[in-house]
Design a protein around this motif. Sequence first.
Motif, PDB file in Angstrom:
ATOM      1  N   UNK A 131       0.752  -1.087  -0.220  1.00 53.26           N
ATOM      2  CA  UNK A 131       0.040  -0.079   0.167  1.00 53.26           C
ATOM      3  C   UNK A 131       0.913   1.024   0.116  1.00 53.26           C
ATOM      4  N   UNK A 132       2.013   1.401   0.811  1.00 50.57           N
ATOM      5  CA  UNK A 132       2.922   2.479   0.838  1.00 50.57           C
ATOM      6  C   UNK A 132       3.433   2.607  -0.584  1.00 50.57           C
ATOM      7  N   UNK A 133       3.898   1.615  -1.010  1.00 52.22           N
ATOM      8  CA  UNK A 133       4.475   1.662  -2.454  1.00 52.22           C
ATOM      9  C   UNK A 133       3.652   2.199  -3.411  1.00 52.22           C
ATOM     10  N   UNK A 134       2.400   1.794  -3.418  1.00 56.70           N
ATOM     11  CA  UNK A 134       1.451   2.174  -4.410  1.00 56.70           C
ATOM     12  C   UNK A 134       1.023   3.732  -4.325  1.00 56.70           C
ATOM     13  N   UNK A 135       0.813   4.140  -2.969  1.00 50.41           N
ATOM     14  CA  UNK A 135       0.586   5.351  -2.444  1.00 50.41           C
ATOM     15  C   UNK A 135       1.907   6.385  -2.987  1.00 50.41           C
ATOM     16  N   UNK A 136       3.131   6.067  -2.439  1.00 51.20           N
ATOM     17  CA  UNK A 136       4.209   6.694  -3.108  1.00 51.20           C
ATOM     18  C   UNK A 136       4.431   6.999  -4.522  1.00 51.20           C
ATOM     19  N   UNK A 137       3.850   6.131  -5.502  1.00 52.17           N
ATOM     20  CA  UNK A 137       3.927   5.974  -6.739  1.00 52.17           C
ATOM     21  C   UNK A 137       2.806   7.054  -7.067  1.00 52.17           C
ATOM     22  N   UNK A 138       1.767   6.731  -6.764  1.00 57.05           N
ATOM     23  CA  UNK A 138       0.569   7.824  -6.861  1.00 57.05           C
ATOM     24  C   UNK A 138       0.748   9.243  -6.944  1.00 57.05           C
ATOM     25  N   UNK A 139       1.677   9.623  -5.602  1.00 62.18           N
ATOM     26  CA  UNK A 139       2.127  10.963  -5.448  1.00 62.18           C
ATOM     27  C   UNK A 139       3.412  11.387  -6.115  1.00 62.18           C
ATOM     28  N   UNK A 140       4.006  10.417  -6.679  1.00 61.94           N
ATOM     29  CA  UNK A 140       5.139  10.556  -7.652  1.00 61.94           C
ATOM     30  C   UNK A 140       6.254  11.187  -6.538  1.00 61.94           C
ATOM     31  N   UNK A 141       6.275  10.738  -5.543  1.00 62.47           N
ATOM     32  CA  UNK A 141       7.408  11.164  -4.433  1.00 62.47           C
ATOM     33  C   UNK A 141       8.649  10.701  -5.168  1.00 62.47           C
ATOM     34  N   UNK A 142       9.499  11.616  -4.608  1.00 63.76           N
ATOM     35  CA  UNK A 142      11.011  11.268  -5.074  1.00 63.76           C
ATOM     36  C   UNK A 142      11.803  10.993  -3.705  1.00 63.76           C
ATOM     37  N   UNK A 143      12.469   9.653  -3.944  1.00 58.87           N
ATOM     38  CA  UNK A 143      13.460   8.951  -2.798  1.00 58.87           C
ATOM     39  C   UNK A 143      14.503   9.954  -2.771  1.00 58.87           C
TER      40      UNK A 143
END
Length: 440
Positions: free
Chosen positions: A64-76
Amino acid sequence: MILQHNALQSQVSGRTAGREELEQRYRPLFCEDFSYRQLVTYVPNKALPVHRWFKYPQGYSPQLIERILTRFKATSGHDIVLDPFAGCGTTLLASKQAGYQSWGLDRLPTSVFVSIVKLRDASEYDLASLKWKIEQLLALPYHEARIAAPADIRIVRLAYPPQTLAEIMFFREAIEQVSDLLIQDFLMFALMAVLESVSFTSKDGQFLRLIERQIPPVREVLAKQLRRMYDDLIGTYHQSSIFDVSVAPVRSDVYLGDARDLSLFQQRADVVITSPPYLNRYDYTRIFGLELCLRDCRQLRDVVALRHSLLRSHIESKDAPTHDVNHSALEEVLDNLAGEKLNNDRIPIMVRGYFEDMNKVIEQLYAVSNPGARLALVVGNARFHGELIPVDLLLCELAVAAGFGVDEIIVTRYKGNSSQQMGRFGRIPVRESILFWSKQ
């Protein structure tokens, strides 16, 4: 079967206009996406190294976290992730594994301890010494411990046969004598993780349910737990598949704290992913009572004090000291419940206290979020005495009042009501949703 948004909002001939208006106004932002259904549960964690170390039924999955981070286009390597209700540390660990700096807190000492140990890198341990200490602990001949379990906490005595409880105390005493504090934590974590499986209890809803079963030897169950944890740790050390070898180690911290006061957070968040306690009467000091009594609460008054300090989502909540939330939809629920013969007359106190507390949390999240920050909250709605409570929409209203924008509400699944309530008022499944907000 009538779903919540189409259902009669009150089954006691009370007012409904406030909730009907909310349902109508937010309907364009709703999206049903049942592909999230399993991701908002703890089930996927059971097969994942490190994530599987501690059973946490109220948790969700790292996917779920991975999917939300992808949705947000977050930058590692750039964006900072915050979880103000850290639970068993899934948000923090999944973010760390994906290369994000993360920070979290929780009011329950058990949750903080579990998260801290799961977040530690294998490189922080002397692995040879850890392996030797594990085998040494498991080989220790049993003797009666000099320490005792809390005498005034009834569930501890009901949960275990006398010999099993004596064995738990023996191992606790032995672990507390380990001088390397990281290794001591690792061993204590393992003992904490097996407490339920060697007891007559099962985490069931808002309480520990007593069950009849054969209790396995503590040493046998602890050995299995320790060896699995050690194998997972070695796997991470050798850059197993749960880590991306191209991602540099990042910092991830968790603290004992209260989401109603985030002044401890010295950096601003770019992403918030969390799940506040549901308005479902669950008392975490009871659900995790055995674990709390192992290392944090040595007498009943410690447990009671902690219970009354938690966010007011449980039935023993105290009256809210504030009256800042005066939304028409909430007031009509409370007015409809007033004077009714409830199965617990403290339900209205809990309901009002919950939204007063969550209002403080949301204001704090606004204060510690960067402009443009994106938030995702997994929440569940509630139904008491036939009254539907749109927790998701009321929280969105509080978010808008604080300055956030509501981007979307994804319905992940519908959940039933208690059998008593369904028998009296009919079955109306309530939403479990993910709220997506942004700081404008």
